[in-house]
Design a protein around this motif. Structure first.
Motif, short mmCIF file in Angstrom:
data_model
loop_
_atom_site.label_atom_id
_atom_site.label_comp_id
_atom_site.label_asym_id
_atom_site.label_seq_id
_atom_site.Cartn_x
_atom_site.Cartn_y
_atom_site.Cartn_z
N ASP A 25 30.04 52.41 64.28
CA ASP A 25 29.78 51.12 64.93
C ASP A 25 28.39 51.04 65.54
OD1 ASP A 25 32.14 49.93 64.28
OD2 ASP A 25 33.16 50.43 66.15
N ILE A 26 27.71 52.18 65.63
CA ILE A 26 26.34 52.19 66.15
C ILE A 26 25.39 51.98 64.98
CG2 ILE A 26 24.59 53.50 67.42
CD1 ILE A 26 27.07 52.85 69.08
N LYS A 27 24.70 50.86 64.99
CA LYS A 27 23.76 50.55 63.91
C LYS A 27 22.34 50.91 64.35
CE LYS A 27 26.61 46.63 62.37
NZ LYS A 27 27.57 46.69 63.48
N GLU A 28 21.41 50.80 63.42
CA GLU A 28 20.02 51.11 63.74
C GLU A 28 19.37 49.91 64.45
OE1 GLU A 28 17.81 52.53 60.43
OE2 GLU A 28 19.05 54.33 60.20
N HIS A 29 18.75 50.20 65.59
CA HIS A 29 18.04 49.18 66.35
C HIS A 29 16.76 49.79 66.92
CE1 HIS A 29 21.51 46.42 66.40
NE2 HIS A 29 22.26 47.47 66.70
N THR A 30 15.77 48.95 67.14
CA THR A 30 14.56 49.36 67.85
C THR A 30 14.40 48.45 69.06
OG1 THR A 30 13.48 50.13 65.83
CG2 THR A 30 12.06 49.68 67.73
N ILE A 31 14.26 49.06 70.23
CA ILE A 31 14.16 48.33 71.49
C ILE A 31 12.76 48.48 72.07
CG2 ILE A 31 14.97 48.28 73.90
CD1 ILE A 31 17.71 49.18 72.85
N LYS A 32 12.12 47.38 72.35
CA LYS A 32 10.85 47.38 73.09
C LYS A 32 11.20 47.20 74.57
CE LYS A 32 9.07 44.00 70.59
NZ LYS A 32 10.03 43.92 69.47
N PHE A 33 10.78 48.16 75.41
CA PHE A 33 11.14 48.20 76.82
C PHE A 33 9.84 48.16 77.63
CE2 PHE A 33 14.14 50.77 79.91
CZ PHE A 33 13.99 49.78 80.86
N ALA A 34 9.65 47.08 78.42
CA ALA A 34 8.36 46.84 79.10
C ALA A 34 8.47 46.96 80.61
CB ALA A 34 7.85 45.44 78.74
N THR A 35 7.37 47.37 81.23
CA THR A 35 7.24 47.38 82.69
C THR A 35 5.78 47.23 83.06
OG1 THR A 35 7.70 48.62 84.73
CG2 THR A 35 6.97 49.90 82.86
N GLN A 36 5.53 46.83 84.30
CA GLN A 36 4.16 46.71 84.80
C GLN A 36 3.59 48.04 85.25
OE1 GLN A 36 2.69 43.50 84.54
NE2 GLN A 36 4.61 43.40 83.41
N ALA A 56 20.12 60.34 72.25
CA ALA A 56 21.16 61.36 72.11
C ALA A 56 22.52 60.73 71.79
CB ALA A 56 21.25 62.19 73.39
N LYS A 57 22.89 59.69 72.53
CA LYS A 57 24.23 59.12 72.37
C LYS A 57 24.38 58.29 71.10
CE LYS A 57 25.81 59.17 77.15
NZ LYS A 57 26.46 58.40 78.23
N SER A 58 23.27 57.79 70.58
CA SER A 58 23.34 57.00 69.35
C SER A 58 23.07 57.85 68.11
CB SER A 58 22.34 55.84 69.40
OG SER A 58 21.00 56.32 69.30
N GLY A 59 22.85 59.14 68.31
CA GLY A 59 22.52 59.99 67.18
C GLY A 59 21.20 59.61 66.54
N GLU A 255 27.87 49.54 71.14
CA GLU A 255 26.44 49.57 71.43
C GLU A 255 26.14 49.04 72.82
OE1 GLU A 255 25.11 48.99 66.74
OE2 GLU A 255 25.19 47.26 68.10
N LYS A 256 26.83 47.98 73.20
CA LYS A 256 26.66 47.44 74.56
C LYS A 256 27.07 48.47 75.60
CE LYS A 256 27.42 42.59 73.25
NZ LYS A 256 28.35 41.44 73.32
N LYS A 257 28.19 49.12 75.37
CA LYS A 257 28.69 50.13 76.30
C LYS A 257 27.69 51.28 76.42
CE LYS A 257 32.95 52.79 77.23
NZ LYS A 257 32.49 54.19 77.22
#
Length: 335
Positions: A25-36, A56-59, A255-257
């Protein structure tokens, strides 16, 4: 005995199958994570921990790319990008979200929390969850709260030994109305500005000062363009870790969890790093040549009194019910 062994084997196979199904149920995703904040700051430490846990958790199926230092723009553009789905995640001061949901201005109330533990009880409890739930209709999902810490004043003109010394200073503030008003209450001149622009404005003397936690002042090398630091601890900033609803709605429940739990788990590391960094950053700023002073108790009382009309004004605009809910949670924290 044979039946017991058979039942155990069946249960084990079922559990293994469930685990495989969950993994699928875990698919491939790329997340852009921004901060100042720049690399080395406790917020970025939290982001790095989050990325590590998610990998680690998504393999390795979910990849988190970090964008510190405001390289994807200021907070306001980041909010718009989240809503549009062009970036997936950001971490920012919760009070900034008052531009989307007015109740978030409560997090910028001066002298609200006495310490981080009080803040933890409020933001980790029903009040914090309810606040984040309000963001969904604005295209944003709140995952958890991290910590920026207590804000303090710096300036390049003079040492602040009494409240009257703030008068006339041009101070950068986070762009929302409550920050404009509490700076005006000090007879200073508030200047709303995106954080990536602040260093240059201080260097050019377009600004006299700014206010931020010790760790932000040190990590962004503001001591290079500011001589005086006044310990006021006037506002505590929780940081909302938020995700694009457009992206969130494409995820499976697993994935949300995974992402929600990773944000909370990384937050433990992040808050510890933030609290340790506060003391070490102050010492480093002193060693770097900043002149650090604390206002006498009588002046701190005057400072709090100056803020009271601002708190009264925004209690009305934020909504008395929201303020009362927060104060009820705060009362529990102080027992």
């Amino acid at each position: 005995m044979k039946r017991l062994i058979l039942k155990t084997l069946v249960a084990a196979v079922a559990l293994a199958a469930f685990g495989m199904a969950s993994a699928q149920d875990i698919k491939e995703h790329t997340i852009k994570f921004a901060t100042q904040n720049p690399k080395g700051h406790p917020i970025v430490t939290g982001m790095e921990k989050f990325a590590e846990i998610v990998t680690a958790k998504s393999g390795g199926k979910i990849k988190v790319n970090l964008f510190p230092g405001g390289v994807l723009g200021g907070d306001a553009p980041n909010v718009s990008a989240l809503q549009g789905g062009t970036i997936e995640m950001a971490s920012m001061n919760s009070g900034i979200l008052a531009s989307q949901v007015k109740e978030f201005a409560v997090f910028d109330f001066p002298f609200l929390f006495a310490n981080g533990k009080e803040a933890d009880v409020v933001v980790d409890g029903p009040f914090g969850k309810k606040m984040h739930d309000r963001l969904q209709e604005k295209g944003i999902v709140g995952l958890t709260y991290w910590e920026l810490g207590f804000r303090n004043m710096t300036n390049g003109k003079r040492a602040i030994n009494k409240v009257e010394d703030f008068a006339g200073l041009k101070i950068r503030v986070i762009p929302n109305p409550i920050n404009l008003d509490w700076v005006k209450a000090l007879d200073a001149n508030p200047t709303p500005m995106a954080f990536p622009e602040v260093y240059g404005a201080l260097e050019s003397k377009a600004l006299d000062g700014q206010e931020n936690p010790f760790s932000v002042i040190q990590a962004n090398k503001l001591n290079e363009v500011q001589k005086y630091l006044t310990v006021t601890n006037h506002v505590y900033n929780p940081q909302s870790v938020i995700i694009s609803k457009k992206f969130w709605d494409t995820l499976t429940n697993d994935e949300k969890k995974l992402l929600g739990e990773a944000a909370v788990e990384a937050g433990k590391t992040q808050r510890q790093a933030a609290r340790e960094a506060a003391g070490s950053a102050l010492e480093a700023l002193k060693k770097a040549g900043m002149q650090v002073n604390e206002l006498p108790p009588a002046e701190m009382t005057k400072l709090r009194d100056k803020m009271k009309p601002v708190i009264t004004k925004y209690s009305a605009s934020v909504g008395e019910s929201t303020v009362n809910e927060l104060m009820a949670e705060l009362a529990k924290a102080r027992k």
